[in-house]
Structures are given as C-alpha cells and as structure tokens.
Design an enzyme around this catalytic site. Structure first.
Site, PDB file in Angstrom:
ATOM      1  N   HIS A 474      12.570  15.741  24.664  1.00  0.00           N
ATOM      2  CA  HIS A 474      11.674  16.737  25.263  1.00  0.00           C
ATOM      3  C   HIS A 474      11.231  17.654  24.131  1.00  0.00           C
ATOM      4  CE1 HIS A 474      10.064  19.345  28.449  1.00  0.00           C
ATOM      5  NE2 HIS A 474      10.454  20.356  27.672  1.00  0.00           N
ATOM      6  N   GLU A 528      16.424  17.604  25.532  1.00  0.00           N
ATOM      7  CA  GLU A 528      15.616  18.436  24.650  1.00  0.00           C
ATOM      8  C   GLU A 528      16.288  18.464  23.278  1.00  0.00           C
ATOM      9  OE1 GLU A 528      14.387  22.167  26.385  1.00  0.00           O
ATOM     10  OE2 GLU A 528      13.268  22.748  24.595  1.00  0.00           O
TER      11      GLU A 528
END
Ligand code: G3I
Ligand code: 9MR
Ligand code: ZN
Length: 546
Positions: A474, A528
């Site tokens: 991400h 992420e």
C-alpha cells in the site's frame, strides 16, 4: 497443501539454518542448483501452536556451511531457492537503506539515482498553521512517512533514531553504499547513511518553532487519493505542537549531534543547540501536551497516552551527548515515573516491558539505548540491563512455543506486526551484547528467517528480496507509477488480526495470526510500508553482520 517454508534470501555461512515443513517427511535433503544432494537430515516434529495455523516439522541444516545456491526438498516438495554466503544480505541492506531515498519529499528524485522510480518535486508549498492566524511556513523536505504523503515528527524521529543508534553500535553501517547523491562535509563526503538521514533531520529542524516546541505533523487535511506525490497539491497544514514531538526531536537531535560532530562541526552544533532548545521548552511545559487529530481530518494521528517515555528518551539522549548530570537526574526521575504507573497496560501501545519499547508510540527503549551507549557504571543502567535481559528471556520463551522459533505472541499480531518483531529483534541484539548466549542468537536468526519467508504465508516481507517476496505494498507511487514491480527493500507491515481495512475483510476471520495477511495494494492495515518499519530492520541486520 504441503509446503517447505524457508528464508528466501538465505543464510550466513555460520548462522543457524532451518526450514519448516507443514507435513511429515521421513527425511529432507538440501540440493544444489544442479539438483545434487549436498546435505541430508531428519525432520523433528514440533506440532501445532497458536500463531502459525500449521502442524510444523523442523528441518535443521545449521551444520551445512558451503556457500552456494540451494533448495530444501522433502518427499518431493521443494522450497524456493536460497543462498548460503557471507555476502547474502548485502543487497537486502542496500535496498532497505535506499528506500529512504525513494521516499524523499520536496526536491525531485534524480533519475540518475532513482532510475524509473523517479518523481517530480512535491509538497513544496508553504504549510498553513492550523487554527492560528500567522503566515504559512516552509517545512519542505524529509521523507514521506509511508504509503501516504504525510510527514510526522514523532514517526520521523523514531526512524532516524533506529538508523543512528545502528550507526553508533555497529560502525560498519557507515560503509554501506546505496547510490544516492553525495553530500559534502568537513571531511569530504558524508557516508551514505548520514547523507540520507540528514534529509530528515533538515526537515525536522523546520518543524521546530521559535520557542523550541515542535509541530506534531504536516499533512493535507485528508489523505490524498492514489496519485503521484507531485500531483498532491492540496493545502498543507501544520497541526498542533505536542510534547511528544518536542521530546522526540530533542532526543534525536542530541543523538545525531554525537555522530555528525565528527563530520560537520557547524551542523552538529546546530543539532545540539536545537535539542537543548526543545528540552528547555519541555522543562517550562511540564504538563503532557498530547495529540488528537483535528475534527474531520483523517491523516495519521500517532497519538500516545503519555509523554513520560518521550521525556525520558530526551533526557537520556542529552545526557549521553553532553555528560551533563542534570539530564541524568531527569532521566532517573522520568524512569521512576514511568515505572510508577500502576496500570501500565492503560498507556502502553505495545506488549512487553515498557523500558524496552522502541516504536513510534513507546520510546522508552530508545532512551535505554542512549544509557547503554554511555557504558558507564550508573545506577539506572543496572535496572536497564536487568529489564532488557528479562525481556529477551520472555521473548525466547515465546520462541519455544512454535515451530518457527518466532518470539512473537498472538497479541503481537497488530497493525505493523513486523515492527513488533523487529523491535524484539533489536532487544535480543542488545541482550546478546550485554550477555551473549546462543539462545538469543537463535531467536534473532528465527526472526530474520520469518521476515524473509520462513512463515506460514510463505512470503518474504521485503520487496525484491526472495523468490516469493510480496509485490503489492500500500504505497501511492507504486499504485500509480505504471511500473509492475515496486522498488526493492520495502518492509511490509505484515499480518494483523485486526484486519482494519475493507479489503482485509477478504481474509477468513478465523485465520491464524500469522495468516491474517493479504498482498493487496488496498490493504493499508496489512501491507503498507513506513520509514519506521524499514529502519529497525536496518538496525537488526547491522547487528547480525557485526
Ligand atoms: O495498543 C493497542 C493494544 O493494546 C491492543 O492489544 C492492540 C490490538 O488491537 O492494538 C493496539 O493498538 C494499535 C496501535 O496501532 C498501536 O500499535 C491499534 O490497534 C492500531 O490500529 C494502531 O495502528 C496504527 C495505525 O497507524 C492506525 O492508527 C499503526 O501502529 C501505525 O503504524 C499506523 O501509522 C500509519 C499512519 O497513521 C499514517 N501513515 C501510514 C502509517 C502506517 O500504516
Ligand atoms: O493510504 C492511507 C494509509 O497511509 C493510512 O495508513 C490509512 C490509515 O490512516 O489510511 C489510508 O487512506 C485511506 C483513508 O484512510 C480512507 N480512504 C481510503 C484510503 C486508502 O485508499
Ligand atoms: Zn512530497
């Protein structure tokens, strides 16, 4: 499905080496790239545990030390290929350090250094001081925090701290070359790691106000959509000052002073002056000034429940940098306050001993690293040594409860679980310096193996490192730069039982903690990347290579 999980990057010749099987096999072989058997052994049944979701069998080949490219094979099931060599982690180290360059904000990345991952200058407009009627401020520069384009003072300070404590403890980090623009200093050129860290330090200078206090963050009001950084032209806001940010930069500037003074006297002096200025503000403002997002704003909050650990870190770092006993007195006082809390769990964001916490939300462990650096015979160090060894032993006990030898507990599988692990590996690295034992070393190897693919996801959590490395972080530039592969060296947040984003709902709710993961670009709570997930890995790898 039968699987042979293994560290997909590989092993140092002398380190512990194992693969983990999720099926029973009479024996296992290590084969070379011509399929020739070079080592054979028997597997040991470990059994089930409460984190991996597998019935595990361990294939240990630590005694095999010949450099080369290999696979582990058992009953016809092969692992991915990996290498044994003393240079095996060179690329990984270089890639992880280079990520900070790719995350630079402000001036453009130069195609000469960034190659196809080049982007144009970004976030150069002045930032509005939220809620105040004063002229906008230039706070350009630094690193983007993560998959988003925010820049946060506490998160940035902690990432810098992991890298700079790494430099203090493991000098060879200064020799790592990762191809970034050169920076001049009194001595010629700064080592790459110091040139890169200086980018963030220069930004943090700008986050400090005239009175010494520090803005908590600079971001747009809400997260940008998936666009390149230069396309994100929404108004930037400097959100409130916090004592958290002020203490963290006081600490990290003091630490940086101890390193940059050997390269650039004027720069180092500025670091110390600004550190002391921040500290004076803290003394004048003894009440915690915590942080909450402005109503309606959704960028990272980085909220903490107390600022005692931050003040402890600042005092410890300033003591180590200056030798001034007043700071030592303050550090001892803050340590006492920290331990005096009757309900530690009420304010702690992580599991484990508070004095060993090393993440953005609990920084007391960073203060302890400064105290450890003094190497002095001071009273509070006794406490530190004891707490760090106790914690290391607790971690090893966890490691004995699963076939992967992973020191994590079920409760550690939160957002950014890979950082929980990397913080633990930092603790074990230091414990092994305080009191060297094979037990700590094995736990470190197991943790590195886990990060690089020996886990029940069969996934390396560092991009571009390992045959089955994850590919869909991400990360806004990756999402929209039109290039297939993300740049290498990005550490994923990793499995998170909380499954806190929409896409993560696709993970079956009853999944084992280690399997609460999906390599999908939408998964900000599982996949992420951030500066402070890369930085502890640099520290740990530097320790391993020492
Ligand atoms: O403290 C509790 C703990 O007591 C509890 O057992 C555990 C289980 O849920 O949760 C712990 O809190 C977690 C907290 O992080 C502390 O680690 C929260 O669940 C979790 O939601 C929270 O996640 C943070 C996330 O922002 C959301 O606030 C991550 O640590 C943090 O790394 C992440 O940071 C974001 C920035 O805001 C924006 N930029 C990207 C960055 C990375 O995702
Ligand atoms: O991309 C954002 C990520 O960096 C943050 O960690 C996360 C939590 O703050 O938020 C992400 O942004 C999402 C936003 O919060 C809600 N809309 C979707 C965004 C991601 O596409
Ligand atoms: Zn930017």
């Amino acid at each position: 499905m039968n699987k042979v999980f293994v560290n997909q990057v590989g092993f140092l010749t002398d380190s512990g080496k194992k693969a983990v099987l999720n099926f029973n096999a009479a024996a296992f072989d290590v084969i070379d790239d011509k399929e020739k058997v070079v080592y054979s052994g028997k597997v040991t049944h470990f059994g089930t545990d409460d984190i991996s979701g597998e019935d595990t069998y361990v294939a240990d080949f630590s005694e095999f030390k010949t450099p080369g490219k290999y696979r582990v094979v058992a009953d016809g099931t092969k692992s991915v290929s990996f290498e044994i060599a003393d240079t095996v982690y060179d690329k990984l180290m270089k890639d992880m350090c280079k990520c900070f360059y790719f995350l630079r904000c402000g001036d453009a990345l130069d195609p000469k250094y960034a190659g196809e991952y080049y982007h144009k200058p970004c976030h150069l407009s002045k930032a509005t001081v939220y809620g105040e009627d004063v002229p906008p401020v230039d706070v350009s520069g630094g690193w983007h925090d993560a998959g988003d384009y925010g820049r946060y003072s506490t998160a940035g300070s902690v990432a810098v701290a992991h890298l700079l404590y790494g430099v203090r403890f493991f000098k060879h980090l200064l020799d790592v070359k990762f191809d970034i623009p050169p920076v001049k200093c009194d001595k010629g050129e700064l080592p790459d790691i110091l040139a890169e860290v200086k980018v963030e330090l220069d930004f943090l200078f700008k986050m400090q106000r005239e009175d010494g206090s520090v803005w908590h963050k600079v971001t747009t009001f809400n997260h940008a959509p998936f666009i390149m950084p230069e396309e994100d032209t929404e108004e930037l806001f400097l959100f409130n000052v916090s004592s958290l940010a002020t203490a963290d930069i006081a600490a990290v500037f003091a630490l940086a002073y101890t390193i940059y003074k050997d390269y650039d006297k004027a720069y180092a002096d500025k670091l110390l002056t600004q550190s002391e200025k921040a500290y004076e503000w803290l003394v004048d403002n003894p009440n915690p000034l915590l942080f909450k997002n402005a109503p309606g704003s959704n960028t990272g909050e980085y909220g903490e429940f107390e600022d005692i650990s931050n003040r402890f870190w600042a005092a410890s770092a300033l003591y180590e940098a200056t030798g001034n006993k007043d700071y030592l007195g303050d550090a001892a006082l803050q340590m006492e306050r920290l331990e005096g809390f009757d309900d530690v769990t009420k304010f702690k964001l992580y599991q484990g001993e508070v004095l060993t916490c090393l993440g953005w939300g609990d920084v007391a462990g960073l203060g302890c690293l400064s105290l450890l650096l003094t190497g002095q015979d001071i009273k509070i160090l006794e406490e530190v040594n004891k707490k760090w060894l106790d914690e290391a032993n607790r971690l090893c006990d966890n490691g004995a409860r699963n076939g992967f030898g992973l020191v994590m507990d079920k409760k550690d599988f939160i957002w950014g679980s890979n950082m929980e692990l990397l913080k633990y590996l930092m603790v074990l690295t230091m414990a092994d310096r305080i009191s060297p034992t094979d037990k700590y070393k094995s736990a470190i190897y197991a943790g590195i193996d886990y990060m690089l693919g020996c886990n029940s996801m069969d996934t390396s959590y560092v991009t571009g490192n390992g045959e089955k490395a994850y590919k869909n972080p991400h990360l806004r530039p990756t999402a929209c730069d039109g290039i297939d592969e993300p740049w290498p060296g990005l550490v994923s947040g990793g499995p998170n039982r909380g499954l806190q984003d929409e896409r993560a709902k696709e993970v079956p709710a009853d999944s084992a903690p280690m399997k609460c993961y999906l390599d999908h670009i939408d998964c900000y709570s599982l996949n992420e990347i951030t500066i402070y997930w890369n930085s502890p890995f640099v520290f740990v790898l530097a320790g391993l290579l020492e």
